[in-house]
Design an enzyme around this catalytic site. Structure first.
Site, PDB file in Angstrom:
ATOM      1  N   LYS A 176       0.887  -1.184   0.000  1.00  0.00           N
ATOM      2  CA  LYS A 176       0.000   0.000   0.000  1.00  0.00           C
ATOM      3  C   LYS A 176       0.911   1.216   0.000  1.00  0.00           C
ATOM      4  CE  LYS A 176      -1.900   3.047   1.924  1.00  0.00           C
ATOM      5  NZ  LYS A 176      -1.667   4.459   1.518  1.00  0.00           N
ATOM      6  N   GLU A 251       8.726   1.717  11.561  1.00  0.00           N
ATOM      7  CA  GLU A 251       9.807   2.716  11.529  1.00  0.00           C
ATOM      8  C   GLU A 251       9.158   4.077  11.410  1.00  0.00           C
ATOM      9  OE1 GLU A 251      12.825   2.628  12.187  1.00  0.00           O
ATOM     10  OE2 GLU A 251      12.886   0.463  12.416  1.00  0.00           O
ATOM     11  N   CYS A 285      13.320  11.320   7.299  1.00  0.00           N
ATOM     12  CA  CYS A 285      13.147  10.911   8.689  1.00  0.00           C
ATOM     13  C   CYS A 285      14.404  11.212   9.495  1.00  0.00           C
ATOM     14  CB  CYS A 285      12.798   9.430   8.769  1.00  0.00           C
ATOM     15  SG  CYS A 285      13.984   8.387   7.928  1.00  0.00           S
ATOM     16  N   GLU A 387       8.933  16.544  15.756  1.00  0.00           N
ATOM     17  CA  GLU A 387       9.405  16.575  14.370  1.00  0.00           C
ATOM     18  C   GLU A 387       8.650  17.639  13.560  1.00  0.00           C
ATOM     19  OE1 GLU A 387       8.138  13.233  11.811  1.00  0.00           O
ATOM     20  OE2 GLU A 387      10.210  13.039  11.159  1.00  0.00           O
TER      21      GLU A 387
END
Ligand code: NAD
Length: 499
Positions: A176, A251, A285, A387
């Protein structure tokens, strides 16, 4: 560019979604450019794809490992053939500059080459038994159907980090992709078909997280969910999988930092910090929103960092001179603006004001400028702990090595860390006391290589790294013991007598 009409890939056939609904993919550098459309899949489509993967599993797991590797080798050759076209599509669909688009595809190619090369390497172990007449083995067995749910920011590389180890080990896959980059995923799927993978071994369902992604996570036919993306979604997936006793490898994001110590080479420090903060417009990331700098050199470091950040060329990534492309979408822009506003409210000393860029052609894309500020660390700060996934950067002065490590660790995350120093004792202290999964000395906090594990600790991951380490998440390690004696003997001196 001719618009691409992506389709789901189920049991080797291209399919429209059951509902017939589609969504658009556009160029974030110029939102007037619609690049194509993709099926907006529902749980019905997910069910068809999982059923196909389940049915293909038994034959695929019994196919020789060497043969499975040959399909992956064929895929590697096709990626190499189409490298330039794929790189351009990555740049058009997710906005990153063309050199980065190319690196994304090269990383995917490396992953395919690495996994294909592993087929002839040992992958089990022979181990001694306590009993001389016994042979003991540790074997790996596939877990079944793996759902690979991926983010937009490495639309070619990250899918292959998870899909290829799964397939090599004999699992079948339902992929996906991100709804922001369905067309890169579609081109990749076309290469899987051309490489000749048997029907049902690799399936694709396009669509939104809340319908297609969520249905995959909850489908009883899925044995493993491998997710890469934000903390909020990853945490939710962990909780939903736990309720179903389903294995997941997640992750997630990071609040990474470059630590610049008092003996740092300032040329390296400024260069590493600029790449860590602004490459991919801060949307990796492993991007660093924080530069932790010893106060002895902080004024000079900051002067040079700001001067360099001010000169960064921002624009359409197809221009090879551009360093920073657009943010991916309107939510990305809102997140950036929110973080900037919060920094001001938390008392930041703003050094570069950032903001939306609206001149000329830039007005049609999600372009923003670097936002840079100086701020002392506070454990109750929002901006120093969460973040921003954008070119939003804090310079945080500290007075010692120990304080630098404390500040680095004082976030909910633990993904990437770079330290700039000439002193091995200092980097060793940082290495041993900072919480991270990917560490660097005298380098930026970005830059993965597929044969290394990739993953984080704390809020950045649940301990199942990706890339070369994903083999562990998609296999069971099985103990298998064979007696070649003529009587039964037990370990630990356990009696085998019945009477
Ligand atoms: P995201 O979490 O919004 O989406 C990731 C994927 O999850 C997409 O395919 C999305 O459709 C799907 N999804 C969303 N809701 C879902 C649900 N309820 N159930 C199942 N699937 C769902 O992330 P994004 O915006 O695409 O990517 C950016 C984030 O990814 C950042 O936080 C970044 O740090 C992180 N990231 C982490 C790594 C890593 O290896 N640690 C690598 C790249 C990006």
């Amino acid at each position: 560019m001719k618009p691409i009409e992506a389709l789901n890939l189920i049991r080797g056939q291209w399919q429209e979604s059951v509902s017939g609904n589609r969504f658009q993919s556009y160029n974030p550098a110029d939102t007037r450019e619609i690049l194509g459309t993709a099926p907006r899949s529902t749980p019905d489509d997910v069910d068809k794809a999982v059923t196909a993967a389940r049915e293909a599993f038994d034959t695929w797991r019994r196919t020789s490992r060497i043969k499975r590797g040959e399909y992956i080798d064929q895929l590697a050759q096709l990626i190499k053939r189409d490298l330039n076209a794929l790189a351009e599509l990555v740049t058009r669909e997710c906005g990153k500059p063309i050199n980065e688009g190319r690196a994304d595809v090269v990383e995917a190619l490396h992953m395919a080459q690495y996994v294909a090369g592993m087929v002839r390497m040992p992958h089990g172990e022979i181990i001694d038994s306590e009993i001389a007449e016994k042979d003991a083995y540790i074997l790996r067995k596939p877990k079944g159907v793996v759902a690979c749910i991926t983010p937009w920011n490495f639309p070619v590389a990250i899918p292959l980090w998870t899909i290829l180890p799964s397939l090599l080990e004999g699992n079948t896959v339902v992929f996906k992709p991100s709804e922001d980059t369905p067309l890169c995923a579609h081109r990749l799927a076309e290469l899987f078909v051309e490489a000749g993978f048997p029907p049902g071994v690799f399936n694709v369902v396009h669509g939104y997280g809340e319908d297609a992604g969520d249905a995959l996570v909850h489908h009883p036919g899925v044995d493993v969910v491998v997710f890469t993306g934000s903390y909020a979604v990853g945490r939710y997936i962990e909780q939903e999988c736990a309720k179903q006793h389903k294995f997941c490898a997640v992750e997630m994001g990071g609040k990474n930092a470059v630590i610049v110590l008092d003996d740092a080479n300032l040329d390296i420090a400024v260069h590493a910090a600029i790449l860590s903060a602004f490459k991919t417009s801060g949307q990796r990331c492993v991007s660093s929103n924080r530069i932790i700098v010893h106060e002895k050199i902080e004024p000079e470091f900051t002067r040079r960092f700001v001067e360099t950040a001010r000169m960064i060329k921002i624009g359409n990534g197809l221009d090879p001179d551009v360093f920073m492309g657009p943010l991916i979408n309107e939510q990305g822009v809102q997140k950036y603006l929110h973080h900037n506003q919060k920094a001001i409210e938390e008392g930041a000393e703003v050094l570069l004001p950032g903001g939306l860029l609206k001149e000329g052609e830039l007005q049609y894309g999600h372009f923003v400028a670097p936002f840079v500020y100086r701020m002392r660390h506070r454990s109750d700060s929002f901006v120093l702990r969460e973040e921003a996934f954008s070119p939003h950067v804090a310079i945080i002065p500290v007075s010692s090595l120990e304080e630098a490590v404390f500040v680095y660790n004082d976030t909910p995350y633990g993904l990437a860390m770079a330290v700039i120093t000439e002193d091995y004792r200092k980097w060793r202290y940082v290495r041993d006391n900072c919480e991270f999964g990917v560490g660097y000395v005298n380098l930026p906090s970005i830059g993965a290589e597929v044969h290394l594990p990739f993953g984080g600790v704390k809020g950045s991951g649940n301990g199942h790294p990706s890339a070369s380490a994903l083999f562990d998440a998609v296999t069971h390690k099985v103990a298998f013991t064979v007696n070649h004696g003529t009587e039964i003997k037990m370990a630990q001196g356990l009696s085998a007598k019945i009477r």
